[in-house]
Every structure is written in C-alpha cells, then in structure tokens.
Design an enzyme around this catalytic site. Structure first.
Site, PDB file in Angstrom:
ATOM      1  CG  HIS A 158      -0.241  -0.107   2.546  1.00 27.38           C
ATOM      2  ND1 HIS A 158       0.543   0.888   3.076  1.00 27.38           N
ATOM      3  CD2 HIS A 158      -0.223  -1.120   3.457  1.00 27.38           C
ATOM      4  CE1 HIS A 158       1.022   0.524   4.246  1.00 27.38           C
ATOM      5  NE2 HIS A 158       0.579  -0.713   4.506  1.00 27.38           N
TER       6      HIS A 158
ATOM      7  CB  CYS B 182       2.169  -3.379   5.412  1.00 23.58           C
ATOM      8  SG  CYS B 182       0.599  -4.105   5.923  1.00 23.58           S
TER       9      CYS B 182
END
Length: 481
Positions: free
Chosen positions: A405, A421
């Site tokens: 992301h 992440c």
C-alpha cells in the site's frame, strides 16, 4: 557449421547473400583467401553492411545454425512431398487408360515428373516474370520490433538470427531493442536503445545497421526519431498486453470460465481484476483471449465449469494485433508476478525472467513475512482516505493482514519501519495497482533481486483510465502498517 554444409546450402540457395558471406568467412578462417574473396563478391551488399558494422562473431554462429536447421526442415518437407507424389503417380498410372490414348499415361507421368523435379521449395524459387497486362501487387511495408539482452556475454545474436530466419519478400524494417542483463534477469524499460536495424527490400535483400558502438567497434549513426517514437509505442503496447493477458488468466482461475470482454475484468470492487483500462485493451482482447485459451488447453486442460471447451473463433481473434512484434506474439508472454526482496528493499514486477518494473519499498524487517501470496482485495483510497496511513492504493496479500500500500510517511521508504506491510511511494503504488491484476502471485524472500535503479521516469509511467467504484466503504482495513 563446417563449410561443407554451407557449400551444400549455397548450392541449393545461390541467391542467399548472407550464406555466401558466411561461407566466405569460413574460407577466410582456413586461409583460402581466393575462395573467400569470390564468396564475398557474391555476398554483395551483405558483405559491405557487415564488414562496416563488424557484428559479433556469435551472431554468425547463431545464423549458421539457423541456416542448417531451416535447410534440414526444407529437406524433410521435400522428401515427404516426393514420397506422396511418387505414390500418387503409381496410383494414377495403375488406373489410367492405355499409354497411346489421348490424355493418357504419358501426359500424367510427364506432369508428375515435372512436379518431382521442381518441388524443392516454393519459397526458394525466384519470382516469375509478370505476364503482360498483369497488375503488380502492392508491397506491404511494416515496422517490426523485438528486444534482446545486451551486456556482458550478451550481444543480441539470437534475436538478430531470428530476424534473418523469418525474413522473406516484402519491405520490412525490424528494430532490435537492447535490454540490460543483470545476473539471470533482463531489465525492461520504456526507452530501451535501438541496437540493430535490419531491413528487407522488395526483392528480399537484407541490410543491417548496428547502433551500438560497443558491438560494432565503430561510431554508429543516431537512430531516427521516428524509429525511437515507434519503439516507445511498442514497449508501451507490450506492457498493456502483459497486463491484459494476466488479467484474463486470473479471471479464468477465479471463475472457471472466460471473460467475454475487457468490461468483465474491470468491474467495481470486489470484482476489479483490472484497476485501470485503455481503448487499446479492447482492440487486443480477442487475440489475447484466444492465446490464453490455447495455453490453458495445452498445459492445464480447459475447464469452463460445465466441462465444455470454450474457444473464441471470431474473425476479430484472427486479426494480427501483434504484427509489429517479431513472431506475431506478445513479447512479454509470461503472466505477471511480484517479487519482494527483503535484503535490498526492492519490489519487482516480472514476466518470466524479465523485470518489467522495479521499485524501492519500505518493509518491517522480521515482521514482514516470507512466502507466497496473491493479490486479493485491490482498493482505491483504503478506509476512505487518499492521504491516510495506507495512502491512495492498497493491495491485500491473500487472506492476511498484510498488504502492499501507499504511505503518509514517505521517508520510511527503504527502511524497516512498518509492522510488516510493504510501503510504497504514491506514484509507485498507483502504477503497480494499474499493472498488477487481482490474483497476481506475490513472493517475499531474501536475495531474490539484483541491485538496480528503481522506478521509471514520470513520463514513462503506465497511465490509463481508472476503473470507477474501487473503494470499499463496507470494510475497515487493519493492515499491519
């Protein structure tokens, strides 16, 4: 290849100037200068072109091997056709009227004998003279592209040999673009330099020009602005084809049937296999669909959910949207995948052994898991914010709390500051979101990728129309940012 093989080939194909040139090089290597000079005279403009360009020796070896291969294939076809013609002659003679009857054995035998003597290969025959009053067919001109590895031991020889091996009559300009080689990887770029241009004129004569000073040991001319512009359009088109064909395969894996159009791939969330589209996709969709079906049927069998085979046989699918690509097939033929290297904070989008894009990313060190995943949810503005902690795009990794992301902490790119992440800059994550369809495989590990300059320039980004309604207001994501 020994010159005995070349002599045999030249005897059968005396108009192949490239073969004459290669035979001359063989004689020259054996010290037989007189024979070499004769061969060079027969080679004519091919000798002139390649003595100026000084193309690498490996190219001659590749091409010689291709000559033998093609010659052997033609010989097999010739023997097979001769066998069938002989059998046909026997059958006809066995059932025909007496020899002195009008239209009897002699006429048939003479015709078949003539066929046996002249059937070597229609493609090797010289064009017959035009009959009086016959209209001359227009010559179709085409600009064809391919790409090959250059650098180290790579000189593009195989690609150049492939250009020659399929060339025939008609006007063609084939440009070979140069990909950087790094270990086992090839690096794809929008603006890859022109390394060679091979041209075939209306009589099938070949000329070649090297544009790489390291390859030709000379000061080559500058490639024309037109060929550079066409090259940029070609590389862009290959990227689009790779995205679309990967999306088609992903759709088939999910639904066990085939999409009927690009629209089926570009639906609102959660059916947004494609995040962005273009008009060019609709043009190439029938051909890519047919190619994908053929690959699945050949490798995995075909399943449409009801046990029936579903094949597109439309006239559109039979068109040649890749006529500008050597071989008539998409260059990036392998489905797209993502590799994340924890050792150097790199994320690569690959097709086979070709790195299509490389980005620098932020990770979480040991908190970032290793293993294999797929892109699941593809979300625009996760949790309703374009400038929130997940940035303007998010791509969840399988059914986990990890995702690729954006970030509102751009200084963390290249560091291990996330909770696991994969963080990307705004421009990078938006481009990857457009390039990587839902279902794209993702592999995370160490020492997987080379050290390369990440991300393309802004003007060379992959930019197309964003599919609407790709947000997910019904879910709050708790990715481990």
């Amino acid at each position: 290849m020994q010159n005995t093989d070349l002599r045999s080939y030249v005897k059968k194909h005396p108009d192949n100037k490239m073969a004459w040139y290669l035979l001359g090089k063989e004689y020259l290597g054996e010290g037989q200068e007189a024979k070499a000079n004769y061969c060079f005279q027969q080679a004519g403009e091919v000798y002139e072109a390649f003595e100026r360009s000084k193309a690498p020796a490996d190219i001659w070896m590749d091409y010689q091997e291709k000559l033998v291969e093609v010659s052997e294939q033609k010989e097999k076809k010739r023997r097979k056709r001769k066998m069938w013609l002989t059998l046909l002659m026997f059958l006809l003679l066995a059932g025909l009227p007496p020899a002195d009857a009008p239209g009897g054995k002699h006429e048939v035998a003479d015709a078949l004998s003539a066929a046996l003597e002249t059937e070597d290969d229609a493609s090797d025959a010289q064009p017959v003279k035009e009959e009086r009053g016959a209209s001359k067919a227009p010559v179709e001109q085409s600009n064809v592209f391919t790409a090959a590895a250059f650098g180290g031991k790579n000189d593009g020889g195989a690609a150049l040999a492939a250009v020659w091996s399929i060339s025939g009559t008609g006007v063609h300009t084939t440009a070979v673009l140069g990909m950087q080689a790094s270990d086992k990887w090839l690096v794809w770029k929008r603006d890859m330099p022109v390394k060679y241009i091979v041209q075939t004129n209306s009589k099938g004569k070949l000329t070649a020009q090297s544009y790489d000073a390291k390859q030709c040991n000379c000061k080559p001319p500058e490639a024309s602005s037109k060929i550079k512009r066409l090259g940029l359009a070609w590389t862009s088109k290959q990227e689009t084809a790779a995205v679309l064909s990967s999306a088609i395969i992903s759709y088939h894996k999910q639904h066990k049937t085939w999409p009927k159009s690009v629209t089926a791939l570009a639906q609102p969330f959660p059916n947004n296999i494609l995040g962005e589209t273009s008009a060019e996709m609709s043009e190439m969709f029938p051909a890519l669909l047919a190619m994908s079906q053929a690959k699945v049927q050949a490798g995995e069998g075909s399943s449409t959910g009801d046990g029936k085979t579903q094949v597109v046989e439309t006239s559109e699918a039979k068109k040649a949207p890749f006529a500008d690509t050597l071989g008539g097939q998409p260059f990036l033929e392998k489905p797209l995948e993502i590799i994340i290297d924890k050792s150097n904070h790199r994320l690569a989008l690959i097709s086979g052994s070709t790195i299509v894009r490389m980005y620098e990313v932020g990770l979480g060190g040991k908190r970032t898991p290793e293993g294999s995943y797929v892109i699941a949810d593809k979300v625009v503005n996760p949790n309703g914010h374009a400038n929130g902690e997940f940035g303007s795009r998010g791509m969840q990794l399988s059914n986990t709390n990890y995702a690729i992301h954006g970030t509102n902490e751009p200084d963390s790119i290249g560091l291990d500051e996330s909770l696991g992440c994969v963080r990307m800059s705004k421009a990078d994550v938006e481009e990857l979101f457009a390039l990587a369809p839902q279902g794209t495989p993702v592999r995370i590990g160490k020492d997987l990728l080379p050290e390369l300059t990440p991300a393309p320039q802004a003007e060379q980004r992959y930019k197309y129309k964003l599919v609407p309604q790709q947000n997910n207001p019904n879910k709050t994501y708790h990715w481990l940012n």
